[in-house]
Design an enzyme around this catalytic site. Structure first.
Site: not given
Ligand code: R5P
Length: 244
Positions: A151-152
């Site tokens: 997740k970014t």
């Protein structure tokens, strides 16, 4: 994925003061729910049959150094809770970088032993850059060290290079609350540029019409609806709800 795990370091943040009131109505529209075991055990009904992404790291609050996290769960507990994945913050460039990477690699090992995927979260400290160079670095390191997906944050310039250089799927966090059209545009662009999906929290539960917003986000992610059309849908649903 609907993210409501913020309380693990922020306490009762805006929109999550009463998860039973504000979040339960959103569950029918979420594919997956990201949360802590405390909220899962106390508020989410056992009839919720979709994927649970469990917050598996923690320790510091907003009052101290956020990078000083440790693993906050046993694998037995994750199995008991029948989770679809475990999420861990990774503070590349942070004060406790190595400790957070070690948390991640241990969770990957624990999860792999029992077939539970790990979500590595690129955690950005208050004073850290959120540019494309940093995101490429953080996502790639996290993927190289074994997570199932990352997740970014979305970056407007060059996000396609972040996705392309990361060998596992990427989902984007929504980040701080934006006007709805901007949030939908960000989600649309992220998907166009290689994200597999979104893990959105504040832009949904802090919207003045969260049910309309989560449905509009679904349209962008699943139906590749253009941002303006998704926003029109949001407004229609919002007005319909108002009329009651
Ligand atoms: C941070 O509190 C968590 O990892 C959230 O799950 C993540 O930041 C996604 O939530 P938001 O869309 O509000 O950024």
């Amino acid at each position: 994925m609907l993210a409501i795990d913020h309380g693990y370091f922020q306490g009762p943040t805006t929109g999550l003061e009463r998860v039973d009131v504000t979040i339960l109505p959103l569950l029918p529209y979420a594919d997956t729910l990201m949360l802590t075991r405390g909220i899962l055990r106390t508020i989410i009904p056992p009839t919720f049959g979709k994927g649970i992404v469990l917050r598996a790291s923690g320790g510091p609050s907003i009052l101290s150094d956020l990078s000083n996290e440790q693993i906050a769960i046993d694998i037995d507990e994750a199995i008991r809770l029948n989770v679809a994945a475990m999420a861990v913050q990774v503070f590349i460039g942070g004060k406790m970088e190595t400790q957070s990477v070690h948390n991640m690699t241990r969770l990957v090992d624990m999860g792999n032993r029992y077939g539970i995927p790990t979500l590595g979260v690129t955690a950005v400290g208050k004073d850290m850059a959120r540019d494309v160079k940093y995101m490429r670095l953080a996502c790639r390191i996290i993927a190289e060290l074994g997570v199932t997906y990352v997740k970014t944050y979305y970056v407007p310039e060059g996000f396609d290079t972040v996705a392309a250089s990361c060998p596992v799927p990427i989902v984007i966090a929504g980040g701080k609350k934006l006007p709805e059209l901007e949030a939908l545009t960000m989600a649309f662009n992220a998907i166009q540029e290689g994200a597999a999906g979104v893990d959105m929290g504040r832009n949904i539960f802090q919207s003045d019409s969260p049910i309309a917003m989560i449905q509009a986000v679904r349209k962008v992610v699943h139906e590749k609806e253009k941002p303006k059309a998704a926003y029109d849908f949001f407004l229609t649903e919002k007005n319909r709800a108002k009329k009651g």
